[in-house]
Design a protein around this motif. Structure first.
Motif, PDB file in Angstrom:
ATOM      1  N   GLY A 357      50.162 -16.085 -85.911  1.00  0.00           N
ATOM      2  CA  GLY A 357      50.859 -16.086 -87.190  1.00  0.00           C
ATOM      3  C   GLY A 357      52.025 -17.057 -87.265  1.00  0.00           C
ATOM      4  O   GLY A 357      52.524 -17.355 -88.356  1.00  0.00           O
ATOM      5  N   TRP A 358      52.493 -17.543 -86.132  1.00  0.00           N
ATOM      6  CA  TRP A 358      53.577 -18.522 -86.145  1.00  0.00           C
ATOM      7  C   TRP A 358      53.052 -19.878 -86.611  1.00  0.00           C
ATOM      8  O   TRP A 358      51.922 -20.264 -86.292  1.00  0.00           O
ATOM      9  CB  TRP A 358      54.162 -18.695 -84.750  1.00  0.00           C
ATOM     10  CG  TRP A 358      54.960 -17.513 -84.264  1.00  0.00           C
ATOM     11  CD1 TRP A 358      55.433 -16.483 -85.019  1.00  0.00           C
ATOM     12  CD2 TRP A 358      55.363 -17.253 -82.922  1.00  0.00           C
ATOM     13  NE1 TRP A 358      56.110 -15.587 -84.243  1.00  0.00           N
ATOM     14  CE2 TRP A 358      56.088 -16.034 -82.937  1.00  0.00           C
ATOM     15  CE3 TRP A 358      55.194 -17.914 -81.720  1.00  0.00           C
ATOM     16  CZ2 TRP A 358      56.632 -15.478 -81.798  1.00  0.00           C
ATOM     17  CZ3 TRP A 358      55.743 -17.362 -80.564  1.00  0.00           C
ATOM     18  CH2 TRP A 358      56.453 -16.159 -80.604  1.00  0.00           C
ATOM     19  N   ASN A 359      53.897 -20.620 -87.321  1.00  0.00           N
ATOM     20  CA  ASN A 359      53.515 -21.992 -87.646  1.00  0.00           C
ATOM     21  C   ASN A 359      53.859 -22.910 -86.474  1.00  0.00           C
ATOM     22  O   ASN A 359      54.505 -22.500 -85.507  1.00  0.00           O
ATOM     23  CB  ASN A 359      54.211 -22.472 -88.935  1.00  0.00           C
ATOM     24  CG  ASN A 359      55.728 -22.354 -88.855  1.00  0.00           C
ATOM     25  OD1 ASN A 359      56.318 -22.627 -87.811  1.00  0.00           O
ATOM     26  ND2 ASN A 359      56.359 -21.955 -89.961  1.00  0.00           N
ATOM     27  N   ALA A 360      53.405 -24.147 -86.556  1.00  0.00           N
ATOM     28  CA  ALA A 360      53.560 -25.075 -85.432  1.00  0.00           C
ATOM     29  C   ALA A 360      55.029 -25.315 -85.109  1.00  0.00           C
ATOM     30  O   ALA A 360      55.416 -25.394 -83.946  1.00  0.00           O
ATOM     31  CB  ALA A 360      52.858 -26.396 -85.749  1.00  0.00           C
ATOM     32  N   GLN A 361      55.877 -25.425 -86.139  1.00  0.00           N
ATOM     33  CA  GLN A 361      57.294 -25.689 -85.895  1.00  0.00           C
ATOM     34  C   GLN A 361      57.969 -24.502 -85.189  1.00  0.00           C
ATOM     35  O   GLN A 361      58.829 -24.678 -84.319  1.00  0.00           O
ATOM     36  CB  GLN A 361      58.021 -25.978 -87.214  1.00  0.00           C
ATOM     37  CG  GLN A 361      57.669 -27.311 -87.844  1.00  0.00           C
ATOM     38  CD  GLN A 361      56.304 -27.284 -88.532  1.00  0.00           C
ATOM     39  OE1 GLN A 361      55.759 -26.210 -88.809  1.00  0.00           O
ATOM     40  NE2 GLN A 361      55.744 -28.465 -88.803  1.00  0.00           N
TER      41      GLN A 361
END
Length: 400
Positions: A357-361
């Motif tokens: 669920g985390w984005n790449a940044q």
């Protein structure tokens, strides 16, 4: 550290330019130039390697760069698998728990409660929150059902008989007999008019006509009062001996007479079905719950009284008594292994889905911050090691 690593690279570039301008055949500046040149190469190479882990260097989509953002889902799955295979398996947890003496640790805490106010306060708040959050009606019903179930399963007649036998053997039954005699005396005194009326009504007409019924009443009541007084003052009074014989027979029958035991069991079941007993259990549960909440809100006061002394004795026993430590440790191990078996897959799934669920940044920033200074030390070490290698190569060239 990022500024230090970058500043060192810039310094090597400046040193290279300075050495190149002063270099002459055979002078020392050739060695300085070789060191600075190789240091720039090493620093740039390690900068590229470090940057390629987290992002595209200079924003260029060079193949096999931005490795972590592109593979975050696979990283999450691998991390979850690592946790499952190496930590959250029943065999691993059981092996780890087998070496832990939870009972002794709990005993040390109970015997010497922590003085850390924050720890005690935090534990108190947690206990109050749990007690107040639990459904009072359901929890109370559960507690009362458990208590009633234990009472139904327990045959109380032999227990009562053993208690009575012990009391007689130790002489602790005598205050009970004294209390019964005193109660009989007060009852006789309080109901004297009623007794006189009964004697008067049952006396013959001749006795009433002659007034002897009053004399008879006085004789009977005075005789009873005198007898009760003698029983109190004379420990070996024959009637007291008869009472003690009756108590001894009752104690024997409670333990060995099937008819008496069955009668007591029927009375017990009737009492448990009585609404008054149900109300008493309700009040007992509420009192216990309120006492637990008060103790949790003021742990210092709770552990300073008799309850605290009981806890300390329990703590000492947990540390010293192997027969008590064994079931506590076994129970803790079973509960922990059972929890891992029941919820281990859910924990692994939580880790994997959270990382997905985390984005790449987000994952880039968190991993880069977790590794922190070591990434920049890689760059610094690369700059210095590269410079030393370049210096060694230049020295070999000069010597050959």
């Amino acid at each position: 550290m990022h500024a230090v690593a970058t500043g060192l690279l810039v310094a090597m570039a400046g040193l290279y330019a300075l050495a190149s301008s002063f270099e002459r055949p055979g002078n020392i500046w050739g060695f300085v130039r070789a060191f600075a040149e190789a240091a720039m190469v090493g620093g740039l190479a390690d900068w590229f390697a470090v940057t390629a882990l987290f992002r595209h260097p200079l924003g260029l989509p060079i193949p096999h760069t931005a490795i972590i953002p592109r593979n975050k889902d696979r990283i999450g799955d691998n991390l979850a698998s690592f946790l499952r295979d190496n930590f959250l398996t029943s065999s691993v947890v059981a092996r780890r728990m087998s070496g832990l003496d939870v009972a002794s640790a709990l005993g040390r805490i109970l015997a010497a409660p922590p003085r850390d106010g924050r720890l005690r306060s935090g534990g108190s708040k947690l206990a109050v929150t749990i007690l107040e959050a639990l459904d009072d009606e359901q929890l109370g019903t559960l507690a009362k059902s458990a208590a009633a179930g234990r009472l139904r399963a327990l045959e109380i007649s032999p227990v009562m008989g053993q208690m009575l036998t012990t009391m007689i053997a130790e002489g602790r039954h005598r205050p009970i007999i004294d209390a019964a005699i005193l109660w009989a005396g007060r009852t006789l005194e309080a109901n004297e008019p009623i007794l006189r009326r009964m004697i008067h009504d049952r006396a013959g007409a001749i006795l009433r006509w002659t007034g002897l019924d009053e004399t008879l009443s006085n004789a009977i009541l005075d005789g009873l009062s005198k007898m009760l007084g003698e029983m109190i003052e004379t420990p070996d009074h024959p009637l007291r001996a008869k009472a003690e014989e009756g108590l001894a027979k009752l104690a024997h029958d409670l333990q060995h007479d099937p008819e008496m035991r069955a009668r007591v069991e029927r009375l017990k079941l009737e009492a448990l079905a009585n609404p008054a007993i149900t109300g008493w259990l309700d009040r007992m549960w509420q009192s216990l719950r309120e006492a637990l909440i008060r103790a949790a809100r003021d742990p210092a006061r709770a552990v300073s009284g008799g309850f605290g002394e009981a806890l300390r004795q329990l703590g000492d026993t947990l540390q010293k008594e192997p027969r008590l430590k064994l079931p506590v440790n076994r129970f803790t191990r079973r509960v922990t292994v059972g929890a891992v078996a029941a919820y281990g897959d859910d924990i692994v799934k939580l880790v994997s889905e959270t990382i997905r669920g985390w984005n790449a940044q987000t994952i880039t920033g968190r991993l880069e911050a977790a590794v922190g200074r070591d990434l920049q030390y890689i760059r610094i070490n690369g700059t210095m090691v590269g410079g030393l290698v370049g210096l060694a190569i230049h020295m070999i060239e000069v010597l050959l």
